[in-house]
Scaffold this active site. Structure first.
Site, PDB file in Angstrom:
ATOM      1  CG  ASP A  52      -2.110   0.893   1.088  1.00 54.78           C
ATOM      2  OD1 ASP A  52      -2.374   1.365  -0.042  1.00 54.78           O
ATOM      3  OD2 ASP A  52      -2.776   1.152   2.097  1.00 54.78           O
ATOM      4  CG  ASN A  98      -7.497  -2.643  -5.943  1.00 54.26           C
ATOM      5  OD1 ASN A  98      -6.552  -3.378  -5.712  1.00 54.26           O
ATOM      6  ND2 ASN A  98      -7.901  -1.726  -5.063  1.00 54.26           N
TER       7      ASN A  98
END
Ligand code: FPP
Length: 235
Positions: A22, A70
């Protein structure tokens, strides 16, 4: 063929490590660049970390590349991640034998364009006898994976389902239990990553953004893991 990696240990105490990569977007923003720029550097970090983990003799390494959620990102960003992946799938072919890498793609491949899907299938086939498992979670969600496993067992006619049945029907059936999850980017959550497999995993969080993460940081996470006492529910 001679192997390029010299493993530090044939028997590393960590059998399976997972990375939640991330912070690419924030890393790019800090530099006044579009998010895609962060993913490009993130892909470089991925390669270094993957090689390092195999080099250490860790049997399986899993990377959370693209979740089932996503797809909600702007099309331009999704396209850039798919392009990086497509390029990487071409490049990694020459390293499979040399690095003894076994690629496995976790997630439903049917949503990907034919070209990309066929590359994944080919790489899985070419590397299927190799030693170091590299799981790439793509179009992956932990809950989705458990539902997939249960449906598979149901379709096989299983009536009483055991924990072992579920473990062996998951996308990660070839990997040992997960020992450690490392998440970069400062958030303290799992985000639907390897939910079943993380039952007894240790968690390690760092504020470093993924493109800044490096092999020394992997070593620090492992050292931290080695100093923990794992009780697996015992005393
Ligand atoms: C999370 O950071 C990152 C992703 C959803 C994509 C990860 C993809 C890569 C590292 C490239 C992988 C490429 C290959 C070849 C495997 P974020 O975008 O959510 O960052 P933010 O939290 O700062 O916005």
């Amino acid at each position: 063929m001679a192997k390029k990696f010299i493993t530090n240990s044939e028997d590393h105490p960590i059998k399976h490590i997972g990375f939640i990569m991330d912070g690419n977007g924030r890393w790019a923003k800090k530099r006044g660049m579009p998010r895609e720029y962060g993913h490009k550097f993130g892909a470089e970090t991925f390669k270094k970390v993957m090689e390092h983990c195999c080099n250490l003799g860790i049997k399986a390494t899993t990377f959370y590349v693209f979740s089932t959620e996503n797809w909600k990102r702007p099309q331009k960003e999704v396209d850039s991640i798919m392009k990086l992946l497509d390029r990487y799938l071409d490049d990694c072919k020459k390293e499979l034998d040399e690095y003894d890498l076994r690629f496995i793609f976790l997630g439903d491949k049917s949503v990907f364009p034919d070209g990309l899907r066929n590359k994944m299938i080919e790489i899985e086939r070419l590397s299927s006898q190799h030693k170091y498992i590299v799981n790439l979670a793509l179009n992956y969600g932990g809950r989705d994976e458990i539902v997939y496993a249960v449906n598979k067992l149901y379709a096989d006619g299983k009536e009483r389902i055991t924990e072992d049945d579920i473990s062996s029907a998951l996308y990660t059936s070839e990997s040992p239990d997960l020992d450690l999850i490392v998440r970069t980017g400062g958030d303290l959550r799992i985000s639907n990553f390897l939910l079943w497999q993380s039952a007894y995993a240790e968690l390690y969080f760092t504020d470093k953004l993924w493109p800044d993460f490096n092999t020394d940081d992997v070593d620090a996470a492992i050292e931290n893991f080695l100093n923990r006492k794992r009780r697996f529910g015992g005393v």
